[in-house]
Design an enzyme around this catalytic site. Structure first.
Site, mmCIF file in Angstrom:
data_model
loop_
_atom_site.group_PDB
_atom_site.id
_atom_site.type_symbol
_atom_site.label_atom_id
_atom_site.label_comp_id
_atom_site.label_asym_id
_atom_site.label_seq_id
_atom_site.Cartn_x
_atom_site.Cartn_y
_atom_site.Cartn_z
ATOM 1 N N ASN A 165 13.839 31.669 -52.014
ATOM 2 C CA ASN A 165 12.905 32.574 -52.682
ATOM 3 C C ASN A 165 12.571 33.682 -51.697
ATOM 4 O O ASN A 165 12.051 33.403 -50.614
ATOM 5 C CB ASN A 165 11.629 31.825 -53.080
ATOM 6 C CG ASN A 165 10.557 32.756 -53.615
ATOM 7 O OD1 ASN A 165 10.876 33.794 -54.193
ATOM 8 N ND2 ASN A 165 9.305 32.397 -53.436
ATOM 9 N N GLY A 166 12.862 34.925 -52.065
ATOM 10 C CA GLY A 166 12.558 36.044 -51.187
ATOM 11 C C GLY A 166 13.644 37.095 -51.272
ATOM 12 O O GLY A 166 14.457 37.091 -52.203
ATOM 13 N N ASP A 201 -6.455 44.188 -66.888
ATOM 14 C CA ASP A 201 -5.094 43.703 -66.606
ATOM 15 C C ASP A 201 -4.987 43.349 -65.125
ATOM 16 O O ASP A 201 -5.800 43.795 -64.315
ATOM 17 C CB ASP A 201 -4.039 44.743 -66.983
ATOM 18 C CG ASP A 201 -2.705 44.078 -67.345
ATOM 19 O OD1 ASP A 201 -2.569 42.851 -67.112
ATOM 20 O OD2 ASP A 201 -1.806 44.766 -67.839
ATOM 21 N N ASP A 202 -3.965 42.541 -64.783
ATOM 22 C CA ASP A 202 -3.834 42.139 -63.381
ATOM 23 C C ASP A 202 -3.374 43.296 -62.507
ATOM 24 O O ASP A 202 -3.754 43.413 -61.357
ATOM 25 C CB ASP A 202 -2.887 40.935 -63.248
ATOM 26 C CG ASP A 202 -1.578 41.166 -63.942
ATOM 27 O OD1 ASP A 202 -0.739 41.889 -63.395
ATOM 28 O OD2 ASP A 202 -1.387 40.640 -65.060
ATOM 29 N N CYS A 222 11.305 33.929 -57.003
ATOM 30 C CA CYS A 222 11.951 32.779 -57.629
ATOM 31 C C CYS A 222 11.083 31.564 -57.388
ATOM 32 O O CYS A 222 10.121 31.615 -56.625
ATOM 33 C CB CYS A 222 13.314 32.517 -57.008
ATOM 34 S SG CYS A 222 14.448 33.921 -57.121
ATOM 35 N N THR A 244 -2.315 36.650 -67.411
ATOM 36 C CA THR A 244 -2.812 36.526 -66.041
ATOM 37 C C THR A 244 -4.235 37.033 -65.861
ATOM 38 O O THR A 244 -4.989 36.502 -65.061
ATOM 39 C CB THR A 244 -1.866 37.291 -65.075
ATOM 40 O OG1 THR A 244 -0.537 37.111 -65.520
ATOM 41 C CG2 THR A 244 -2.009 36.810 -63.670
ATOM 42 N N TYR A 257 -0.852 38.061 -59.550
ATOM 43 C CA TYR A 257 -0.035 37.961 -60.751
ATOM 44 C C TYR A 257 0.875 36.730 -60.819
ATOM 45 O O TYR A 257 0.944 36.059 -61.838
ATOM 46 C CB TYR A 257 0.851 39.217 -60.857
ATOM 47 C CG TYR A 257 1.891 39.176 -61.968
ATOM 48 C CD1 TYR A 257 1.549 39.446 -63.283
ATOM 49 C CD2 TYR A 257 3.216 38.867 -61.682
ATOM 50 C CE1 TYR A 257 2.496 39.410 -64.298
ATOM 51 C CE2 TYR A 257 4.173 38.832 -62.691
ATOM 52 C CZ TYR A 257 3.813 39.106 -63.989
ATOM 53 O OH TYR A 257 4.742 39.063 -64.988
ATOM 54 N N GLY A 285 10.518 32.827 -62.514
ATOM 55 C CA GLY A 285 11.831 33.417 -62.744
ATOM 56 C C GLY A 285 12.432 32.870 -64.013
ATOM 57 O O GLY A 285 12.441 31.657 -64.219
#
Ligand code: SF4
Length: 495
Positions: free
Chosen positions: A107-108, A368-369, A2, A306, A258, A34
């Site tokens: 966040n987490g 790609d990432d 988040c 990305t 990313y 998010g």
């Protein structure tokens, strides 16, 4: 994952909405973290004011509801749901009226949230109203604060409450919180798995998940909060900091691969520079493989968005031209962030268009990432082949993702990960690529060390790559096994 923000002192007075407007701008810069929901809470002498809803930041807030967010202290959150059920009651900021009135954004992911929720119920008679792990943290914190039986909390008491939470909660958490009549708090888990940066402008302070949010609002970055550190800014603007519970720093490597915005610097490692380094080190792996297998390429093509930065560096290193030949429809959400296989499949069908005139007859290195479930990669390889590529080599700036993440990234079930129990050869077959080439774990670590001039001991979390988790994950594994069992029962009943 988040995006969070906390602000104190941005407004000239408690009746203005300046703090809320800055939080809104910050959330806009953190939208990539998010897309499920967003919320802002402010605090003034009339109490807590909150606007929250499901959806993107721009759809949740408007001129009218921002006007209701008065106060010089604000919290903001943009949600990427990994825990809970995703209904409106779980949209942050969450609030509790007692003691003092507390607001919190997180966040987490808390690995032992269910165990803690049970403790809150049986030992403290606290009935939780959601399935959100943030509500668990908020209640543990409030429980400790209320035990002090005081009208005014000292910094030492706040330290004690945060330390108690740090001892009990296992997992990743970067948190900003407001306490009525007190001020703004921010703290990180002892390993600093999720980022949190602190900025200052005149007498105002901002904490945010990424430096882009801080700098976009005209704040100067002071520094990152240390793992396990508490920052408290009181209503007089006095700053208090203390590292309460520090263990080996283990910031999540996926931020640089990313998640984070390229203009951000996460824990002193610039995201842009790290992606350049990732491209260079991946180029070395590719060169070796091409030599061994006699492979040749005509063009390097990034999978937007990305992978672009790494692909530029990779093309320079290989001496193969860089071309942007997959055109993205910018109005479709990032597919990985969508919450069901069905939504991802539909989105990927619509999202990219190949430039056939440039792809036809070429041997293409697609960059790609990462490759998570492989859903997107397979589709893109097919798209490029149908556009006329003679060879498609799919390369990933992230090493193979083989294990679950219990710290807030949505790849919880190992069986959904394409690299979980397959060899590279089997992955190539599964994806339909002529070659699949991954970054090495050491190449990733070195790229981060060099970009941020870190010490050789720098050990970011790479548990989803190497299985070395920074914390105990016993409770999370039990929960996961129970969920898999539940799902099997439901599927069995449906048949
Ligand atoms: Fe990041 Fe992987 Fe660690 Fe999760 S397990 S925090 S995605 S490095």
């Amino acid at each position: 994952m988040c995006g969070i923000v906390g602000i104190i002192g941005a407004s000239a007075g408690a009746a203005t909405t300046e703090a809320a407007r800055e939080a809104l701008l910050a959330l806009t810069t953190l939208q990539h973290r998010g897309q499920d929901a967003a919320g802002i809470l402010t605090l003034n002498n009339e109490g807590l004011h909150r606007v929250r809803n499901n959806g993107l930041v721009e759809s949740v807030f408007n001129r009218e509801n921002i006007e209701s967010l008065k106060g010089a202290i604000a919290l903001g959150h943009t949600r990427y749901a990994t825990a809970g059920r995703g209904d409106i009651t779980e949209v942050q900021p969450l609030i509790l009226n007692y003691p003092f009135g507390i607001g919190m954004v997180h966040n987490g992911n808390i690995v032992n949230a269910e165990v803690l929720a049970q403790e809150l119920k049986t030992q403290h008679r606290r009935q939780l109203l959601t399935h959100s792990d943030t509500e668990v943290l908020l209640n543990i914190f409030a429980q400790k604060l209320s035990s002090f039986q005081t009208d005014h909390l000292s910094f030492e008491q706040l330290c004690e409450a945060v330390q108690d939470l740090q001892k009990r909660a296992i997992g990743s958490y970067s948190i900003a919180a407001v306490i009525g009549d007190h001020g703004l708090l921010a703290f990180r888990d002892p390993h600093g798995i999720r980022p949190l940066v602190w900025g200052k402008r005149d007498g105002a302070h901002m904490v945010a998940s990424e430096s882009v949010a801080v700098e976009f609002n005209g704040y100067e970055v002071v520094r990152n909060l240390e793992p396990g550190e508490l920052l408290y800014v009181d209503l007089e603007g006095k700053v208090h900091t203390k590292v309460l519970e520090k263990r080996t720093p283990r910031p999540c490597m996926f931020e640089w691969i990313y998640f984070a915005s390229p203009e951000s610097t996460i824990d002193n490692v610039p995201v842009y520079g790290s992606r350049i380094g990732l491209g260079k080190s991946l180029a070395q792996v590719i060169q070796k493989r091409m030599k061994e297998q006699g492979l040749e390429a005509d063009v390097v093509v990034p999978v937007p968005e990305t992978a672009r930065i790494a692909a530029i560096a990779l093309s320079e290193e290989l001496g193969v031209p860089y071309r942007e030949l997959l055109i993205k429809n910018r109005y479709i959400k990032r597919t990985f962030i969508l919450d069901t296989q069905d939504k991802r499949q539909k989105a990927v069908n619509l999202k990219l268009s190949p430039v056939k005139s440039e792809i036809k007859g070429k041997r293409v290195i697609l960059v790609d990432d990462s490759i998570v479930r492989g859903t997107t990669s397979k589709k893109i390889i097919d798209l490029v082949r149908k556009a006329g590529a003679t060879q498609v080599y799919f390369v990933s700036t992230c090493p193979p993702i083989r294990s679950s993440c219990y710290y807030g990234i949505d790849f919880p079930n190992p069986h959904e990960l394409i690299a979980n129990d397959r060899s590279e050869k089997e992955i190539e077959q599964e994806l339909g690529a002529d070659a699949v080439i991954y970054q090495s774990i050491e190449g990733l670590r070195q790229a981060l060390i060099e970009a941020g001039k870190q010490s050789p001991q720098f050990q970011p979390c790479m548990a989803c790559l190497d299985g070395h988790y920074p914390t105990d994950i016993g409770d999370a594994k039990k929960m996961q096994a129970a969920r898999v069992k539940d799902r099997a029962i439901v599927e069995g009943q449906a048949r």
